[in-house]
Every structure is written in structure tokens, then in C-alpha cells.
Design a protein around this motif. Structure first.
Motif, PDB file in Angstrom:
ATOM      1  N   LYS A 162      -6.816   1.723 -22.688  1.00 56.60           N
ATOM      2  CA  LYS A 162      -6.336   2.425 -21.390  1.00 56.60           C
ATOM      3  C   LYS A 162      -7.445   2.217 -20.395  1.00 56.60           C
ATOM      4  O   LYS A 162      -6.926   2.223 -19.261  1.00 56.60           O
ATOM      5  N   GLU A 163      -8.562   3.029 -20.749  1.00 59.11           N
ATOM      6  CA  GLU A 163      -9.664   3.187 -19.882  1.00 59.11           C
ATOM      7  C   GLU A 163     -10.090   2.135 -19.149  1.00 59.11           C
ATOM      8  O   GLU A 163     -10.435   2.078 -18.260  1.00 59.11           O
ATOM      9  N   GLU A 164     -10.317   0.991 -19.873  1.00 59.85           N
ATOM     10  CA  GLU A 164     -10.783  -0.227 -19.334  1.00 59.85           C
ATOM     11  C   GLU A 164      -9.668  -0.690 -18.395  1.00 59.85           C
ATOM     12  O   GLU A 164     -10.131  -1.204 -17.321  1.00 59.85           O
ATOM     13  N   VAL A 165      -8.331  -0.601 -18.846  1.00 64.00           N
ATOM     14  CA  VAL A 165      -7.314  -1.169 -17.996  1.00 64.00           C
ATOM     15  C   VAL A 165      -7.321  -0.379 -16.591  1.00 64.00           C
ATOM     16  O   VAL A 165      -7.439  -0.879 -15.586  1.00 64.00           O
ATOM     17  N   ASP A 166      -7.270   0.740 -16.841  1.00 63.98           N
ATOM     18  CA  ASP A 166      -7.211   1.800 -15.435  1.00 63.98           C
ATOM     19  C   ASP A 166      -8.360   1.885 -14.722  1.00 63.98           C
ATOM     20  O   ASP A 166      -8.347   1.595 -13.408  1.00 63.98           O
ATOM     21  N   GLN A 167      -9.824   1.572 -15.011  1.00 64.67           N
ATOM     22  CA  GLN A 167     -10.847   1.203 -14.463  1.00 64.67           C
ATOM     23  C   GLN A 167     -10.786  -0.117 -13.393  1.00 64.67           C
ATOM     24  O   GLN A 167     -10.953  -0.031 -12.407  1.00 64.67           O
ATOM     25  N   ARG A 168     -10.444  -0.992 -14.301  1.00 59.29           N
ATOM     26  CA  ARG A 168     -10.305  -2.255 -13.650  1.00 59.29           C
ATOM     27  C   ARG A 168      -9.290  -2.421 -12.657  1.00 59.29           C
ATOM     28  O   ARG A 168      -9.341  -2.913 -11.535  1.00 59.29           O
ATOM     29  N   LEU A 169      -8.152  -1.680 -13.151  1.00 54.25           N
ATOM     30  CA  LEU A 169      -6.908  -1.788 -12.038  1.00 54.25           C
ATOM     31  C   LEU A 169      -7.380  -1.270 -10.549  1.00 54.25           C
ATOM     32  O   LEU A 169      -7.011  -1.662  -9.514  1.00 54.25           O
ATOM     33  N   GLU A 170      -8.128  -0.086 -10.739  1.00 57.48           N
ATOM     34  CA  GLU A 170      -8.656   0.658  -9.595  1.00 57.48           C
ATOM     35  C   GLU A 170      -9.359  -0.349  -8.713  1.00 57.48           C
ATOM     36  O   GLU A 170      -9.395  -0.325  -7.667  1.00 57.48           O
ATOM     37  N   GLU A 171     -10.301  -1.037  -9.467  1.00 60.58           N
ATOM     38  CA  GLU A 171     -11.398  -2.056  -8.613  1.00 60.58           C
ATOM     39  C   GLU A 171     -10.433  -3.105  -8.127  1.00 60.58           C
ATOM     40  O   GLU A 171     -10.691  -3.396  -6.944  1.00 60.58           O
ATOM     41  N   ILE A 172      -9.351  -3.570  -8.736  1.00 61.12           N
ATOM     42  CA  ILE A 172      -8.675  -4.645  -8.097  1.00 61.12           C
ATOM     43  C   ILE A 172      -7.803  -4.156  -6.988  1.00 61.12           C
ATOM     44  O   ILE A 172      -7.652  -4.671  -5.977  1.00 61.12           O
ATOM     45  N   LEU A 173      -7.301  -2.812  -7.137  1.00 64.45           N
ATOM     46  CA  LEU A 173      -6.185  -2.307  -5.947  1.00 64.45           C
ATOM     47  C   LEU A 173      -7.287  -2.232  -4.913  1.00 64.45           C
ATOM     48  O   LEU A 173      -6.804  -2.533  -3.687  1.00 64.45           O
ATOM     49  N   ILE A 174      -8.522  -1.714  -5.066  1.00 62.71           N
ATOM     50  CA  ILE A 174      -9.401  -1.728  -3.800  1.00 62.71           C
ATOM     51  C   ILE A 174      -9.550  -3.000  -3.196  1.00 62.71           C
ATOM     52  O   ILE A 174      -9.732  -3.201  -1.976  1.00 62.71           O
ATOM     53  N   ALA A 175      -9.998  -4.113  -3.967  1.00 65.01           N
ATOM     54  CA  ALA A 175     -10.188  -5.469  -3.571  1.00 65.01           C
ATOM     55  C   ALA A 175      -8.726  -5.871  -2.700  1.00 65.01           C
ATOM     56  O   ALA A 175      -9.040  -6.577  -1.630  1.00 65.01           O
ATOM     57  N   GLU A 176      -7.688  -5.721  -3.147  1.00 62.08           N
ATOM     58  CA  GLU A 176      -6.445  -6.082  -2.857  1.00 62.08           C
ATOM     59  C   GLU A 176      -5.975  -5.509  -1.471  1.00 62.08           C
ATOM     60  O   GLU A 176      -5.629  -6.206  -0.412  1.00 62.08           O
ATOM     61  N   ALA A 177      -6.500  -4.275  -1.455  1.00 63.87           N
ATOM     62  CA  ALA A 177      -6.046  -3.648  -0.115  1.00 63.87           C
ATOM     63  C   ALA A 177      -7.214  -4.338   1.020  1.00 63.87           C
ATOM     64  O   ALA A 177      -6.793  -4.255   2.234  1.00 63.87           O
ATOM     65  N   ALA A 178      -8.316  -4.661   0.795  1.00 62.80           N
ATOM     66  CA  ALA A 178      -9.312  -5.147   1.706  1.00 62.80           C
ATOM     67  C   ALA A 178      -8.810  -6.464   2.020  1.00 62.80           C
ATOM     68  O   ALA A 178      -8.900  -6.917   3.377  1.00 62.80           O
ATOM     69  N   ILE A 179      -7.998  -7.306   1.304  1.00 68.33           N
ATOM     70  CA  ILE A 179      -7.694  -8.410   1.601  1.00 68.33           C
ATOM     71  C   ILE A 179      -6.285  -8.446   2.535  1.00 68.33           C
ATOM     72  O   ILE A 179      -6.233  -8.923   3.476  1.00 68.33           O
ATOM     73  N   CYS A 180      -5.556  -7.549   2.220  1.00 69.03           N
ATOM     74  CA  CYS A 180      -4.310  -7.169   3.024  1.00 69.03           C
ATOM     75  C   CYS A 180      -4.938  -6.675   4.575  1.00 69.03           C
ATOM     76  O   CYS A 180      -4.247  -7.210   5.476  1.00 69.03           O
ATOM     77  N   GLU A 181      -5.788  -5.911   4.733  1.00 72.69           N
ATOM     78  CA  GLU A 181      -6.191  -5.491   5.587  1.00 72.69           C
ATOM     79  C   GLU A 181      -6.815  -6.598   6.609  1.00 72.69           C
ATOM     80  O   GLU A 181      -6.615  -6.454   8.037  1.00 72.69           O
ATOM     81  N   LYS A 182      -7.317  -7.493   5.917  1.00 75.02           N
ATOM     82  CA  LYS A 182      -7.988  -8.659   7.142  1.00 75.02           C
ATOM     83  C   LYS A 182      -6.915  -9.653   7.406  1.00 75.02           C
ATOM     84  O   LYS A 182      -7.273 -10.310   8.355  1.00 75.02           O
ATOM     85  N   LEU A 183      -6.042  -9.868   6.713  1.00 78.66           N
ATOM     86  CA  LEU A 183      -5.044 -10.950   6.867  1.00 78.66           C
ATOM     87  C   LEU A 183      -3.995 -10.770   7.785  1.00 78.66           C
ATOM     88  O   LEU A 183      -3.531  -9.689   8.242  1.00 78.66           O
ATOM     89  N   PRO A 184      -3.951 -11.754   8.866  1.00 81.50           N
ATOM     90  CA  PRO A 184      -2.943 -11.607   9.945  1.00 81.50           C
ATOM     91  C   PRO A 184      -1.540 -11.531   9.286  1.00 81.50           C
ATOM     92  O   PRO A 184      -1.134 -11.836   8.492  1.00 81.50           O
ATOM     93  N   PHE A 185      -0.670 -10.690  10.041  1.00 84.24           N
ATOM     94  CA  PHE A 185       0.860 -10.686   9.692  1.00 84.24           C
ATOM     95  C   PHE A 185       1.581 -12.052  10.220  1.00 84.24           C
ATOM     96  O   PHE A 185       1.344 -12.294  11.177  1.00 84.24           O
ATOM     97  N   ARG A 186       2.399 -12.419   9.355  1.00 85.37           N
ATOM     98  CA  ARG A 186       3.255 -13.564   9.544  1.00 85.37           C
ATOM     99  C   ARG A 186       4.581 -13.343   9.138  1.00 85.37           C
ATOM    100  O   ARG A 186       4.658 -12.489   8.178  1.00 85.37           O
ATOM    101  N   ALA A 187       5.634 -14.241   9.372  1.00 80.57           N
ATOM    102  CA  ALA A 187       6.889 -14.205   8.665  1.00 80.57           C
ATOM    103  C   ALA A 187       6.699 -14.707   7.412  1.00 80.57           C
ATOM    104  O   ALA A 187       7.287 -15.767   7.025  1.00 80.57           O
ATOM    105  N   ALA A 188       6.142 -14.031   6.573  1.00 77.72           N
ATOM    106  CA  ALA A 188       5.986 -14.339   5.171  1.00 77.72           C
ATOM    107  C   ALA A 188       5.520 -12.910   4.225  1.00 77.72           C
ATOM    108  O   ALA A 188       5.144 -12.033   4.658  1.00 77.72           O
ATOM    109  N   LEU A 189       5.818 -13.318   3.083  1.00 74.33           N
ATOM    110  CA  LEU A 189       5.598 -12.076   1.958  1.00 74.33           C
ATOM    111  C   LEU A 189       3.950 -11.786   2.357  1.00 74.33           C
ATOM    112  O   LEU A 189       3.787 -10.445   2.134  1.00 74.33           O
ATOM    113  N   HIS A 190       3.096 -12.853   2.093  1.00 71.13           N
ATOM    114  CA  HIS A 190       1.676 -12.346   2.370  1.00 71.13           C
ATOM    115  C   HIS A 190       1.191 -12.782   3.960  1.00 71.13           C
ATOM    116  O   HIS A 190       1.415 -14.018   4.066  1.00 71.13           O
TER     117      HIS A 190
END
Ligand code: FE2
Ligand code: FE2
Length: 190
Positions: A162-190
Motif C-alpha cells: 500500500k505504501e509503495e502504491v500511495d507514494q507512486r500514485l502521488e508522484e503520478i498525480l503531480i505529473a498528470e496535473a502538470a501535463i493538464c496545465e500546459k495542454l491547450p483546451f480542445r473539444a476533446a477529452l484531453h
């Protein structure tokens, strides 16, 4: 279960509503790819019993979503679009680490985060649409993607500490937020 670190702003929803036909085409492509991803996962990990079962179910569910989007599209005489590269998916895959076990964990958690983003954004579409069949559809889709989000986290807990999962999930969530922040908005899911 976990919260995304980037909250999609209303201008995304506005971009979607401004070209809803294009959004439907992108949504259909996303469901098609989600189903394919589930099949790939069970092919790569045939020794993981729970995963194989879950991915077989998921592949069907995502194909049902595809069928449902296609029904809406065909009623409006909209065709499937050609496949285009999804920059968000391309970038989020860059978090994958090398090494059999860590690669497996990263795949599960990236899948969880992608499902969570689908849940968030389909819910926004559901909220924004006027009462009717399409609104109901997006509300139902959002719930389904939330279940998928939880499924991938549960699978991670089954195969990793659980500890390994939670720690890695936190890192991936931070990376995903950074990706979302810089991508332009389109009429698309991403
Ligand atoms: Fe789906
Ligand atoms: Fe899903």
C-alpha cells in the motif's frame, strides 16, 4: 479514493460545448483505445489472475461505451474520425519507469489516473448539457469511469504494498496535473 491535483476549468467545458460533434468523435476514439488498452494489459500479464479477469470485463465495458457514443453520433449523422495522437496520453506515458515490477505498477496507476480524469470531465459535460438523453448518458459514463479509477487502484493494492502504491500514485498525480496545465483546451477529452 484519490483526488486529481488539477481541476479542469469551465473554459474546457465551453470548448467542448462549442464543438460537441468533434467532442463526440474524440470520445468515441477514447473508448476504443480504452478497450484496446484493457486487452493489451491482459495479454501482457497472463499470470495475474485478478487482472486478467478485470481487464476482460473492462474491455467489454469500454466497447459498450463506444457503442453508446456511436449511437448518439449516428443519430446526428456524425462519422468516426481518423485516429489522431492523444498528446495527454503520450505525455503521461513518459512517467513509466523501466523494470518489470515498477513498470507494471506505473501502468496500473497511470490507468487509474486516466480513468479519474475521464470521470471528472465526463461529469462536467453531464452537468453542462441540458436535460435529455445525452446528459443522462454523460452522467452514467462519469460513474462508470469512476468505478474504473477505483478498479485500477484496487488492483495495484493487490499486487504491491500500500505504501509503495500511495507514494507512486502521488508522484503520478503531480505529473498528470502538470501535463493538464500546459495542454491547450480542445473539444476533446484531453
Ligand atoms: Fe469508458
Ligand atoms: Fe474507463
Amino acid at each position: 479514493m484519490f483526488e486529481l491535483k488539477y481541476k479542469t476549468p469551465f473554459i474546457w467545458t465551453e470548448a467542448v460545448l462549442a464543438d460537441f460533434d468533434a467532442f463526440l468523435q474524440d470520445h468515441a476514439a477514447a473508448e476504443k483505445k480504452a478497450s484496446g488498452m484493457a486487452v493489451t494489459m491482459l495479454s501482457h500479464y497472463p499470470d495475474r489472475k485478478s487482472l486478467v479477469r478485470a481487464m476482460a470485463d473492462l474491455a467489454i465495458e469500454e466497447l459498450i461505451h463506444l457503442k453508446q457514443v456511436l449511437k448518439i453520433m449516428q443519430a446526428k449523422d456524425i462519422q468516426l474520425a481518423n485516429d489522431v495522437k492523444d498528446q495527454y496520453i503520450k505525455e503521461i506515458r513518459s512517467v513509466f519507469r523501466q523494470g518489470k515490477e515498477v513498470f507494471f505498477l506505473d501502468r496500473l496507476l497511470v490507468a487509474a489516473v486516466i480513468e479519474a480524469r475521464g470521470h471528472e470531465r465526463f461529469a462536467l459535460v453531464g452537468e453542462a448539457l441540458p436535460a435529455g438523453k445525452e446528459k443522462e448518458f454523460y452522467e452514467a459514463i462519469a460513474k462508470s469511469e469512476e468505478k474504473h479509477k477505483n478498479l485500477f487502484v484496487e488492483l495495484s493494492y493487490e499486487y504491491f504494498d500500500k505504501e509503495e502504491v500511495d507514494q507512486r500514485l502521488e508522484e503520478i498525480l503531480i505529473a498528470e496535473a502538470a501535463i493538464c496545465e500546459k495542454l491547450p483546451f480542445r473539444a476533446a477529452l484531453h
